[in-house]
Design a protein around this motif. Structure first.
Motif, PDB file in Angstrom:
ATOM      1  N   ALA A 106       0.892  83.681  72.159  1.00  0.00           N
ATOM      2  CA  ALA A 106       0.316  83.786  73.501  1.00  0.00           C
ATOM      3  C   ALA A 106       1.407  83.747  74.564  1.00  0.00           C
ATOM      4  CB  ALA A 106      -0.684  82.651  73.724  1.00  0.00           C
ATOM      5  N   LEU A 107       2.388  82.861  74.396  1.00  0.00           N
ATOM      6  CA  LEU A 107       3.482  82.766  75.360  1.00  0.00           C
ATOM      7  C   LEU A 107       4.307  84.059  75.382  1.00  0.00           C
ATOM      8  CD1 LEU A 107       4.666  79.094  74.694  1.00  0.00           C
ATOM      9  CD2 LEU A 107       3.572  79.943  76.779  1.00  0.00           C
ATOM     10  N   LEU A 108       4.608  84.579  74.199  1.00  0.00           N
ATOM     11  CA  LEU A 108       5.400  85.809  74.120  1.00  0.00           C
ATOM     12  C   LEU A 108       4.660  86.984  74.741  1.00  0.00           C
ATOM     13  CD1 LEU A 108       6.919  85.519  70.527  1.00  0.00           C
ATOM     14  CD2 LEU A 108       8.118  85.280  72.696  1.00  0.00           C
ATOM     15  N   MET A 109       3.384  87.143  74.385  1.00  0.00           N
ATOM     16  CA  MET A 109       2.612  88.266  74.901  1.00  0.00           C
ATOM     17  C   MET A 109       2.411  88.172  76.414  1.00  0.00           C
ATOM     18  SD  MET A 109       2.137  90.256  72.375  1.00  0.00           S
ATOM     19  CE  MET A 109       0.891  91.385  72.993  1.00  0.00           C
ATOM     20  N   ALA A 110       2.443  86.935  76.940  1.00  0.00           N
ATOM     21  CA  ALA A 110       2.297  86.740  78.379  1.00  0.00           C
ATOM     22  C   ALA A 110       3.639  86.874  79.104  1.00  0.00           C
ATOM     23  CB  ALA A 110       1.692  85.376  78.667  1.00  0.00           C
ATOM     24  N   GLY A 111       4.719  87.087  78.338  1.00  0.00           N
ATOM     25  CA  GLY A 111       6.035  87.200  78.948  1.00  0.00           C
ATOM     26  C   GLY A 111       6.642  85.876  79.356  1.00  0.00           C
ATOM     27  N   ARG A 112       6.120  84.799  78.831  1.00  0.00           N
ATOM     28  CA  ARG A 112       6.614  83.457  79.178  1.00  0.00           C
ATOM     29  C   ARG A 112       7.645  83.020  78.133  1.00  0.00           C
ATOM     30  NH1 ARG A 112       0.754  80.814  80.579  1.00  0.00           N
ATOM     31  NH2 ARG A 112       1.933  78.848  80.453  1.00  0.00           N
ATOM     32  N   LEU A 113       8.747  83.731  78.104  1.00  0.00           N
ATOM     33  CA  LEU A 113       9.749  83.545  77.060  1.00  0.00           C
ATOM     34  C   LEU A 113      10.440  82.194  77.167  1.00  0.00           C
ATOM     35  CD1 LEU A 113      11.421  87.087  77.010  1.00  0.00           C
ATOM     36  CD2 LEU A 113       9.387  86.266  75.795  1.00  0.00           C
ATOM     37  N   ASP A 114      10.710  81.743  78.384  1.00  0.00           N
ATOM     38  CA  ASP A 114      11.411  80.478  78.543  1.00  0.00           C
ATOM     39  C   ASP A 114      10.591  79.310  77.991  1.00  0.00           C
ATOM     40  OD1 ASP A 114      13.521  81.768  79.691  1.00  0.00           O
ATOM     41  OD2 ASP A 114      12.931  81.326  81.767  1.00  0.00           O
ATOM     42  N   GLU A 115       9.273  79.377  78.162  1.00  0.00           N
ATOM     43  CA  GLU A 115       8.409  78.310  77.645  1.00  0.00           C
ATOM     44  C   GLU A 115       8.391  78.334  76.118  1.00  0.00           C
ATOM     45  OE1 GLU A 115       4.617  77.561  79.956  1.00  0.00           O
ATOM     46  OE2 GLU A 115       5.282  79.443  80.875  1.00  0.00           O
ATOM     47  N   ALA A 116       8.330  79.528  75.546  1.00  0.00           N
ATOM     48  CA  ALA A 116       8.370  79.634  74.088  1.00  0.00           C
ATOM     49  C   ALA A 116       9.706  79.130  73.557  1.00  0.00           C
ATOM     50  CB  ALA A 116       8.142  81.085  73.663  1.00  0.00           C
ATOM     51  N   ASP A 117      10.785  79.496  74.247  1.00  0.00           N
ATOM     52  CA  ASP A 117      12.124  79.043  73.856  1.00  0.00           C
ATOM     53  C   ASP A 117      12.195  77.522  73.881  1.00  0.00           C
ATOM     54  OD1 ASP A 117      15.253  80.093  73.789  1.00  0.00           O
ATOM     55  OD2 ASP A 117      15.001  78.138  74.760  1.00  0.00           O
ATOM     56  N   SER A 118      11.699  76.934  74.960  1.00  0.00           N
ATOM     57  CA  SER A 118      11.735  75.480  75.107  1.00  0.00           C
ATOM     58  C   SER A 118      10.911  74.786  74.029  1.00  0.00           C
ATOM     59  CB  SER A 118      11.215  75.093  76.493  1.00  0.00           C
ATOM     60  OG  SER A 118      11.176  73.702  76.654  1.00  0.00           O
ATOM     61  N   LEU A 119       9.758  75.352  73.726  1.00  0.00           N
ATOM     62  CA  LEU A 119       8.882  74.768  72.700  1.00  0.00           C
ATOM     63  C   LEU A 119       9.568  74.755  71.338  1.00  0.00           C
ATOM     64  CD1 LEU A 119       5.983  73.851  71.750  1.00  0.00           C
ATOM     65  CD2 LEU A 119       5.552  76.284  71.325  1.00  0.00           C
ATOM     66  N   LEU A 120      10.090  75.894  70.916  1.00  0.00           N
ATOM     67  CA  LEU A 120      10.705  76.000  69.591  1.00  0.00           C
ATOM     68  C   LEU A 120      12.010  75.219  69.518  1.00  0.00           C
ATOM     69  CD1 LEU A 120       9.996  79.768  68.950  1.00  0.00           C
ATOM     70  CD2 LEU A 120       8.876  77.827  67.856  1.00  0.00           C
ATOM     71  N   LYS A 121      12.774  75.243  70.585  1.00  0.00           N
ATOM     72  CA  LYS A 121      14.023  74.482  70.609  1.00  0.00           C
ATOM     73  C   LYS A 121      13.725  72.976  70.541  1.00  0.00           C
ATOM     74  CE  LYS A 121      17.170  76.053  73.347  1.00  0.00           C
ATOM     75  NZ  LYS A 121      17.878  76.385  74.612  1.00  0.00           N
ATOM     76  N   GLY A 122      12.648  72.573  71.203  1.00  0.00           N
ATOM     77  CA  GLY A 122      12.265  71.163  71.159  1.00  0.00           C
ATOM     78  C   GLY A 122      11.884  70.718  69.761  1.00  0.00           C
ATOM     79  N   GLU A 123      11.163  71.564  69.030  1.00  0.00           N
ATOM     80  CA  GLU A 123      10.791  71.232  67.651  1.00  0.00           C
ATOM     81  C   GLU A 123      12.030  71.150  66.769  1.00  0.00           C
ATOM     82  OE1 GLU A 123       7.971  74.102  66.379  1.00  0.00           O
ATOM     83  OE2 GLU A 123       6.359  73.339  67.663  1.00  0.00           O
ATOM     84  N   MET A 124      12.984  72.031  66.999  1.00  0.00           N
ATOM     85  CA  MET A 124      14.209  72.016  66.213  1.00  0.00           C
ATOM     86  C   MET A 124      15.011  70.744  66.491  1.00  0.00           C
ATOM     87  SD  MET A 124      17.194  74.930  66.163  1.00  0.00           S
ATOM     88  CE  MET A 124      17.556  74.650  67.908  1.00  0.00           C
ATOM     89  N   THR A 125      15.048  70.348  67.747  1.00  0.00           N
ATOM     90  CA  THR A 125      15.795  69.140  68.123  1.00  0.00           C
ATOM     91  C   THR A 125      15.113  67.884  67.603  1.00  0.00           C
ATOM     92  OG1 THR A 125      16.529  70.258  70.144  1.00  0.00           O
ATOM     93  CG2 THR A 125      16.728  67.862  70.088  1.00  0.00           C
ATOM     94  N   ALA A 126      13.778  67.902  67.589  1.00  0.00           N
ATOM     95  CA  ALA A 126      13.034  66.719  67.146  1.00  0.00           C
ATOM     96  C   ALA A 126      13.159  66.485  65.649  1.00  0.00           C
ATOM     97  CB  ALA A 126      11.564  66.863  67.538  1.00  0.00           C
ATOM     98  N   ALA A 127      13.452  67.525  64.879  1.00  0.00           N
ATOM     99  CA  ALA A 127      13.571  67.390  63.418  1.00  0.00           C
ATOM    100  C   ALA A 127      14.831  68.103  62.952  1.00  0.00           C
ATOM    101  CB  ALA A 127      12.332  67.942  62.731  1.00  0.00           C
TER     102      ALA A 127
END
Length: 215
Positions: free
Chosen positions: A173-194
């Protein structure tokens, strides 16, 4: 003659009172019958709607018709609307959204609006709204609903769905809406958390490749 006139007017008044009483009794009898039908629909469909238990066919073959009948006759109890919203969200998970006849946007759009108003802090309502909006191509509102569900501590395990799939829907949904920075932040946060886990790293790498951020 005057007495006869009074009697006829009194007779008419009596008949009007009787007819009003019968109409009122019929209305309340029908209203109570609709209430009982609505309560039963909520009770029967709730295990599937809330936790994915039971079967979708129980809704499609036994309860979809009565539920729509209730809505068409003005019976819009919030609990009924909520269970229908959640059930429709389960329905798209079953793959039936692949068929045009199963999109049901005329039903789903008012369900999303009314349930959002009636249950603004219900994570299941936010999650279900996100799913239905995503299927309808309303990507930015879908992302907002998925993020709201996350904020409200939506528990995929308790809801009987896959966390990986739900996270994928949010990212889509974020990608299709063009909200790339939010998707980036979400995935980067998961990577940092684990940091010890490989999958978040691979998911983030796939994401960067998908948006052509190769360096």
């Amino acid at each position: 003659g005057v007495l006869r006139g009074l009697l006829s007017w009194r007779g008419l008044a009596v008949w009007l009172v009787i007819l009003a009483y019968l109409a009122g009794a019929a209305y309340w009898t029908r209203h109570e019958a609709l209430d009982r039908l609505s309560d039963k629909a909520v009770r029967v469909l709730s295990p599937f709607a809330e936790q994915g238990q039971s079967s979708l066919s129980n809704y499609l073959w036994d309860w979809q018709g009565p539920a729509v009948y209730l809505l068409e006759h003005g019976h819009r109890d919030p609990a009924l609307l909520r269970v229908l919203l959640l059930t429709e969200a389960r329905r798209v998970n079953e793959g039936t959204y692949l068929y045009d006849a199963c999109w049901n946007w005329d039903l789903r759009e008012p369900l999303i609006e009314r349930c959002g108003q009636a249950y603004p802090t219900d994570p299941l309502v936010a999650w279900a709204s996100g799913r239905l909006l995503l299927i309808a191509g309303e990507y930015s509102p879908a992302a907002d609903e998925f993020l709201l569900a996350k904020e409200l501590n939506f528990d995929p395990d308790q809801a009987g769905v896959s966390w990986i799939h739900e996270r994928g829907r949010l990212v889509t949904a974020l990608l299709m809406a063009g909200r790339l920075d939010e998707a980036d932040s979400l995935l980067k946060g998961e990577m940092t958390a684990a940091p010890e886990e490989l999958k978040p790293v691979c998911d983030y790498a796939d994401f960067l490749c998908g948006i052509q951020r190769y360096p």
